[in-house]
Design a protein around this motif. Sequence first.
Motif, PDB file in Angstrom:
ATOM      1  N   ALA A   1       4.260   5.211  -2.956  1.00 53.41           N
ATOM      2  CA  ALA A   1       4.156   6.269  -1.955  1.00 53.41           C
ATOM      3  C   ALA A   1       4.428   7.615  -2.602  1.00 53.41           C
ATOM      4  O   ALA A   1       5.201   7.725  -3.540  1.00 53.41           O
ATOM      5  N   THR A   2       3.777   8.635  -2.066  1.00 45.38           N
ATOM      6  CA  THR A   2       3.980   9.957  -2.653  1.00 45.38           C
ATOM      7  C   THR A   2       4.951  10.789  -1.844  1.00 45.38           C
ATOM      8  O   THR A   2       5.426  11.811  -2.304  1.00 45.38           O
ATOM      9  N   ALA A   3       5.271  10.367  -0.657  1.00 46.38           N
ATOM     10  CA  ALA A   3       6.176  11.175   0.158  1.00 46.38           C
ATOM     11  C   ALA A   3       7.584  11.062  -0.384  1.00 46.38           C
ATOM     12  O   ALA A   3       8.008  10.005  -0.815  1.00 46.38           O
ATOM     13  N   SER A   4       8.275  12.168  -0.355  1.00 49.94           N
ATOM     14  CA  SER A   4       9.636  12.120  -0.874  1.00 49.94           C
ATOM     15  C   SER A   4      10.551  11.484   0.157  1.00 49.94           C
ATOM     16  O   SER A   4      10.292  11.486   1.347  1.00 49.94           O
ATOM     17  N   VAL A   5      11.613  10.957  -0.372  1.00 49.59           N
ATOM     18  CA  VAL A   5      12.511  10.155   0.439  1.00 49.59           C
ATOM     19  C   VAL A   5      13.916  10.643   0.125  1.00 49.59           C
ATOM     20  O   VAL A   5      14.163  11.112  -0.980  1.00 49.59           O
TER      21      VAL A   5
ATOM     22  N   PRO B   1       0.828  -1.207   0.000  1.00 47.50           N
ATOM     23  CA  PRO B   1       0.000   0.000   0.000  1.00 47.50           C
ATOM     24  C   PRO B   1       0.864   1.259   0.000  1.00 47.50           C
ATOM     25  O   PRO B   1       2.078   1.193   0.184  1.00 47.50           O
TER      26      PRO B   1
ATOM     27  N   HIS C   1       3.691   6.900  -9.173  1.00 49.73           N
ATOM     28  CA  HIS C   1       3.947   8.301  -8.881  1.00 49.73           C
ATOM     29  C   HIS C   1       5.385   8.664  -9.205  1.00 49.73           C
ATOM     30  O   HIS C   1       5.774   9.811  -9.136  1.00 49.73           O
ATOM     31  N   ARG C   2       6.153   7.661  -9.503  1.00 50.03           N
ATOM     32  CA  ARG C   2       7.568   7.903  -9.807  1.00 50.03           C
ATOM     33  C   ARG C   2       7.811   7.982 -11.295  1.00 50.03           C
ATOM     34  O   ARG C   2       7.294   7.163 -12.050  1.00 50.03           O
TER      35      ARG C   2
ATOM     36  N   GLU D   1      16.164   6.648  -1.996  1.00 50.21           N
ATOM     37  CA  GLU D   1      15.370   6.650  -3.229  1.00 50.21           C
ATOM     38  C   GLU D   1      16.002   5.734  -4.269  1.00 50.21           C
ATOM     39  O   GLU D   1      15.315   4.954  -4.938  1.00 50.21           O
TER      40      GLU D   1
END
Lengths: 603, 612
Positions: free
Chosen positions: A514-518, A431, A544-545, A523
């Motif tokens: 996931a949409t949160a940046s890392v 998820p 999203h990537r 990454e």
Amino acid sequence: MAYGWDLEAEEYDREFSDRALLKRILSYFGPYKRSMAIVIFFITISSLTSAFVPVLISVIINNLETNKNILYLIFIVILILILNLLSWVFNYFQQRHSFRVVGGVVLDLRRDATNAVLNHDLSFFDRNPTGKIVSRVNSDSDTFGTTVDLSIQLVSSILIVLFLLIIMFFINLILTLAMIISVPMFFVLALSFRKIARKRTLLGQRALASVNDFVKESFSGIRIAKTFRQEEKLYEKFNKVNDTSYKVSLRRAFVLNAIFPSLGIIQGIVITLLVFYGGNSVLGGEISAGDLNLFLQGLNYLFFPLLSIASFWPTFQAGMSASERIFALIDTVPIVVQTDNIVPSRLKGEIEIKNLIFHYEKNKKVFDNFNLSIGPGESVAIVGHTGAGKSSLAKLIARFYEFQGGDILVDGISIRNYDLKEYRTQIGIIPQSPFLFADTIENNIKYCCKNANREDVYNALNITSGIDWIEDISNGLETNIGERGSRLSMGQRQLVVFARVLLEGPSILILDEATASVDPFTETKIQDALQKTIEGRTSIIIAHRLWTVRHVDRIIVLDNGKIIEEGNHEILMAKGGKYAELYNTYFRHQSLQYIQELCERKA
Amino acid sequence: MQNKKSNPIYTNYVEFSPGRDPFEKSRKKGSRRWILSHIFYGSNKLFIIIVLFTTIVASNLSSITLVVIGNAVTDFLIGNESSLQFYVITILLLSIGTPILRLINYMLREVIAQRLERDCRKEFYANLLGKSQSFHDQQKIGELMARATDDVRTMNYLISPAISLIFESFTALIIPLFYIVSFYPSQLIFAPLIFTVSFYFSLKSYIKKIGPVTGRLRSFYGMMNATLNEALTGIEVVKATAQEYKESEKYFEHAKSYRDAFVEQGYIEAKYLPILLLALTITGGLIHAIILNFYGLINIGQIIAYLGLLALLRFPTFISIFVFAIIRLAVSSAQRLLELMNIKTEIDENIEGYSKLIEGDIKFENVTFFYPGNEKPVLKNVSFEIQAGHTLAIVGTTGSGKTTLAKLISRLYDVNEGKILIDNIDIRNYALKSLRNQISHVDQDVFLFSTSIFENISFGHASSIEKVIEVAKEAQAHDFILNLPEQYDSEVGERGVQLSGGERQRIAIARAFLVDPKILILDDSTSAIDSNTEDQIQKAIRNILKNRTTILITHRLSQIRWADLIIVLKAGEIIAKGTHEELLKTSEEYQRIFIKKFDVKIEELIKQCEET
């Protein structure tokens, strides 16, 4: 157990009829029939023996008054001693069994509720917040247990009151009537207090909740408050909230504290009446001193039982409501129902969606006559604006929700026909915000697979993202990562989940990116892990990537539940349609070009 | 230069204090002293005296009532008719007077109890407000809330009902004894005296046994909650991996342990001796009285009174079952509160230090830092220099020390080795206030108060709406604010408008614009990779970087690329330092990020830079 004169209990609206509810509750006592019988038996004889003692005392006093027969007196005294001991012993057995019964019933309720809840569909969890469910399973069952206990005490109270009143009735009618007056007065007083008490309690709860909220906000924003020197203002506001809570709580406390003295006044009036009528009767030679003593002491014996009875009804209602809420949890009708139990062999991963119709709620159709074919081992990226149906598609394939029309076939068989648990083990689901358990990294990776050992875990990590990042963490694989994995960063959590999925080895992978940046290092590891995980299995990725859409076999553009464009990145960009628009809105700024374009330097 | 390696000098540094603190001394003397100092504070002293007085009087009245009843019966048996009226009136007055007196007693004790709660909470709150930021960084909000509401509330229960009930029980044990001795043959005191002694011992043993069981019950209940909560929060994972049965078993284990502890508690409660002791005492007293009656030393009316006085012992017997649990809870609550309040901070405010306008030159010289109590250093030998007006980007994974580095600049903690210089002066030589006033933070999780947007931006600074609009425009927030129902007056928070992460960030940036600090620490590490307002956010960030020294913690490669200096942190050490071009040429790790991310070859990457 609580001494439970809960005059502040709340009553909720109830849907079950009393009869049906009671029947169901009683069924839980079935396995404890023997203990219940013992409890009822001991409670009865315990109440009777303890009610007998004051009677015997009055017999003694009568005897002292009249003929002072020593042998008789010794006999009665010994009888009293025996009754005292017996009463305590009976009470002991009664309590032991009673606790066993209540403990067992509550445990059974909890077990049934938890089992039922864990097996509900996902739509159930959409409708019911976790906190409330946990509260029903744990706290409502507690309330229920208390009510059962009080009901048992009630039987004892009623027996004592009845027995004493009957004996007194035979001794002197008028005095008994004087005592009986106190009963309705008790009830009326207790019940009218209840109303006021509840109102004040609600106000008190609200005031305290305001204090709670204020404290939460103050300390959440403490850095800002300090940076801007706002401590003084916060303190002033706090004092206002705190003082309000003080005043409200004080008023509530006044009301609650008035109950016992008020009941005491009733007691006082009744005692006076007893002295008046009783005195007259003694003077007239109608009753003896011993009988009068029985009446006077009787009032003391009646006080606590009467109070239990008066406050029983609201507590009983609270208990019934609590059990009703638990049964509501258990009875929820499952929406996802399998029509067969086929155990799939290793799936190839061929997915065929035919004329799918699906809506979460009646009016909002998500998919209407939707068709899609995915070949085994193919990787597909789904893009589209929010609400286009991307996550729904993934959830339907995982069989988290039931669709209303059409069919979804995996390897030629409808997913409704598979054994659900076996089917799910062949589907790997990641998820958007990965959930991890408050356990070690190793156990989180092994969660899916009972037979995995540490070597398997190492392998899975090695293949997906490499194991060097684990060595940077304090205890390596053994590190406890805290609630929801909070001791790891977002990115690291994703890496753990990739390893878990690889270990699970599903035929079909469903990934909601996931949409949160890392951070940039993690990454790159995630990109590696992603590449390894989609190798050799059918993968459906809600992308999203930028990297993802560039490397999958096929991109599907969804809009309002329909496929409007299909192809790979270059083709779709060349088309200049919806995909190009999405790219420019969401993906472009992950590209090197965009970064180079930001030429505006600070002057 | 102070070299604070392992034993920092602790002071009573307080950042805020609302005036004289009457409880300052008692806080240090332990929970009992502290509780007592609250109980006897101010006008409470008068109330306590009244409460004690009324309790004793009420107890006396109960006993007197019984004596009177005994005399009444005696008179009735003799046939004294004229006395009836007297007795009825007397008993009426006594029986009604006693509860009324009790009512006054309860009201007053409530006032003391509620005041205790209010004052404890006030003290706790003020004390925490005064603590430094480093203290707050280590607290969990949920914990603080639980202390401030629940634990303080338990203190209330300590007075009402716990201590007051104990005192009532005490008087109920002692005062009847006086009446027995005064009005009846003194030897009758024998039975109740034995009761008091045996009651004390059996109560002690009961408390000792039940304490640990109650503790276990509470902890198992907590585990039940935690397990179920976790399984349900992660229900998707549970279902996806078909582990429903496993979770069910986990929960059931805890629920079973709870049940076992529950049954054990029942066993202990069932064996509660004092009830039996009381019954035996009354019987014993009765036997004694009978014997005396045979000797003509006591008449029937007096026996009735004596039995009544013995029955007064029921009150302490039943009350004691639950009162001690409340006291135990209250004492542990008090300890938790004091624990927090007594924490000292290690930074002193250095009022005599420098207080000047900062230019913004920052230099780290061989800085090493451990969090207090930890052995592993978070930063190891970190050295770099950033000039005024330039931007420093810090890149690294979680736990690499990025956030810590930023905290050290504001002197939230002191370094263990090395030094930090601003404008070539050690930050420890600045007046703390002056230092902190000129450094602003824009945090990862932007906190907005539940007030209007205008107030959130202008927070603490009196500003005109024009000024606020101006900064909102610079922060690229003006447009979305205009789209809100009440624009700048819109309320934020639970009962107000819900803002996205990007929108909140821009409001925080607007706030920072208004303050216009010389040094800005911008933590941008929780942005979204697919935000459709990315252009605006980029612009807002680029605007705020101008004309000030900025420490930028970010994942946005665009921002990293354009920083004047980039530091790559790994496990607290700098593994690479330089501009983007320099790092591309010299650092393998840095190269890898860009190559992998953009799928281009290194030569192409370097070429692109040189073209710019």
